[in-house]
Write a protein that holds these residues in place. Sequence first.
Motif, PDB file in Angstrom:
ATOM      1  N   LEU A 337       0.809  -1.217   0.000  1.00 15.93           N
ATOM      2  CA  LEU A 337       0.000   0.000   0.000  1.00 15.93           C
ATOM      3  C   LEU A 337       0.846   1.273   0.000  1.00 15.93           C
ATOM      4  CD1 LEU A 337      -2.721  -0.975   2.648  1.00 15.93           C
ATOM      5  CD2 LEU A 337      -2.863  -1.175   0.154  1.00 15.93           C
ATOM      6  N   ARG A 340       2.258   5.323  -3.699  1.00 17.58           N
ATOM      7  CA  ARG A 340       1.197   6.329  -3.733  1.00 17.58           C
ATOM      8  C   ARG A 340       0.970   6.856  -5.153  1.00 17.58           C
ATOM      9  NH1 ARG A 340      -1.071   8.017   1.545  1.00 17.58           N
ATOM     10  NH2 ARG A 340       0.457   7.380   3.096  1.00 17.58           N
ATOM     11  N   SER A 346      -3.349   4.994  -2.351  1.00 14.91           N
ATOM     12  CA  SER A 346      -2.488   3.866  -2.717  1.00 14.91           C
ATOM     13  C   SER A 346      -2.515   3.614  -4.223  1.00 14.91           C
ATOM     14  CB  SER A 346      -2.940   2.596  -1.992  1.00 14.91           C
ATOM     15  OG  SER A 346      -2.791   2.738  -0.604  1.00 14.91           O
TER      16      SER A 346
END
Length: 537
Positions: A337, A340, A346
């Motif tokens: 996750l 970005r 995410s």
Amino acid sequence: MLKDLSKSIDECRIKFDEFPFTSDIEITPILAEKLKASIQGIEPNSSVNIYPFSISLTNEKGLRTDLASSSLWFGAAYHEFATYLEQYRVVLETITATLKGLGYSSVNIKSLFKLIPSTDWKNHPDKKLVADFINEIDIFFGVDTISKTLFFRFLDERDWWFKPFSKTGQTTGKTLDRSDAYQSAILLAAKVIVASSDRLSLIIEAFSLNQPLRQAFSHLQPSEISFTESVSTVVESCGINQIYYGAPGTGKSHKIDELATDENSIRTVFHSETQYSDFVGCLKPCMIDGDISYQFRPGPFSLALVKAANDEQPCFLVIEEINRAAAAAVFGDIFQLLDRRADGRSQYSIDVVDADFKGYLETHAASLLVSGKLVLPANLSLLATMNSSDQAVMPMDSAFKRRWQFEYVSIEGDEYPQGDFIINVGTELFAVSWEVLSKVINAQLSEAQIPEDRLLGPWFVSEKELENSQAMLAGKLSMYLWEDVLRHAHREVIFDTEKNPTLYQLIKTIKANGIVFSDVVINELRANGEPITIAEA
């Protein structure tokens, strides 16, 4: 040790004149929070409302003053003088209390202070009061002759701290029997004569008393300048993963405190036993109506997810000492996750395979589950600190580090805790500030090719510890340098190892005010400290 007030005024005026901006400042929510807290700490009965470009102050009588946000420039420039002047006030209050204990009335003492600042106070008709006042000054300062000299200038010379734009020789005006004398000195130093100037001194005092406020302000730009490249602005618009690293005491946690508050953050500390189940959460037994049951107990990561999902404002998951645990293992599948997108969400999602964790999210943060898959929200930032010099740290693999931004926090700081050490330099005792001592030690460690992340940061010690600086030198500082930094070699570059071959002997010598440092260190301390003769001591 007292500071030269006249020199401080000059330095503050130069600082103000050199500010590159004179326009209004956009007061961010973080700055507003710290400013309001500091003002209410000074005037708890006043009402404070802070807007993007103005500050509204209403006193306990209901009288309101509005200040433009540009008034904050005065706080940023003149807070140091206000701090130094407060030290003189405290000394005078302490001596006043002693005089009262000797039987002098408040009225009698006030009649003496009505002549200060000027040399006329020595001609006060109560000669015994004058003699006792001088005697108590001598007792208070003891061997600190420099501070005593400065304090007498404070009593005698109006122009020295009620500093006009040019010498006047004035001997009348506000004197120390008036409660507003100190405020007037601050405003005169700032060259301010306006209707709301008394409230402007409150802004200066707020900066003087609140370091987090000063730090938050130092990261601002004026309203017409773009903020897009600063971390504080990025996290207000989209989430990031940021690690602050550097030597112990450089202010890494203070950096985070400029962004994260108790209200908008979840905090945790990693240690060698931290595991995925601690970080995310797990099923744990609990008592319900007298029966043992099992419920999912969220860890800091889960709590941060829920907080961000239910709040449109920026939220922060703060991880102190991230490299004291095997970070990649603690994050587990959350690792995925950390990539970005441009908006902070995410880049990739993960399947939530733990049914209990998934059930918790479905109940408390359902918006974060997209087709049953978890994503980090755009308003959640992960902020962490790490000391690469620590002996008990875990290495981070490249894949994990690639997903973080890193900011080095320099060993050189703009501010240092205030406090002096009394150092034996051979024939004399010298008063040496923490700033001077740490910089001299760091210079010698650097010459010995000691890694920079093992040097002394400005906030390696606190102002509270410096209240008993000799104990701190004999304990925390000596232990760190002798046992950690110089454990295997080069102790002689800092310490006189011929006289002090062991840590036991070193501490014993410090407590006896003997010579503990090497000749090179002593020479540097002589050049930058202030002498106190052994005879006077």
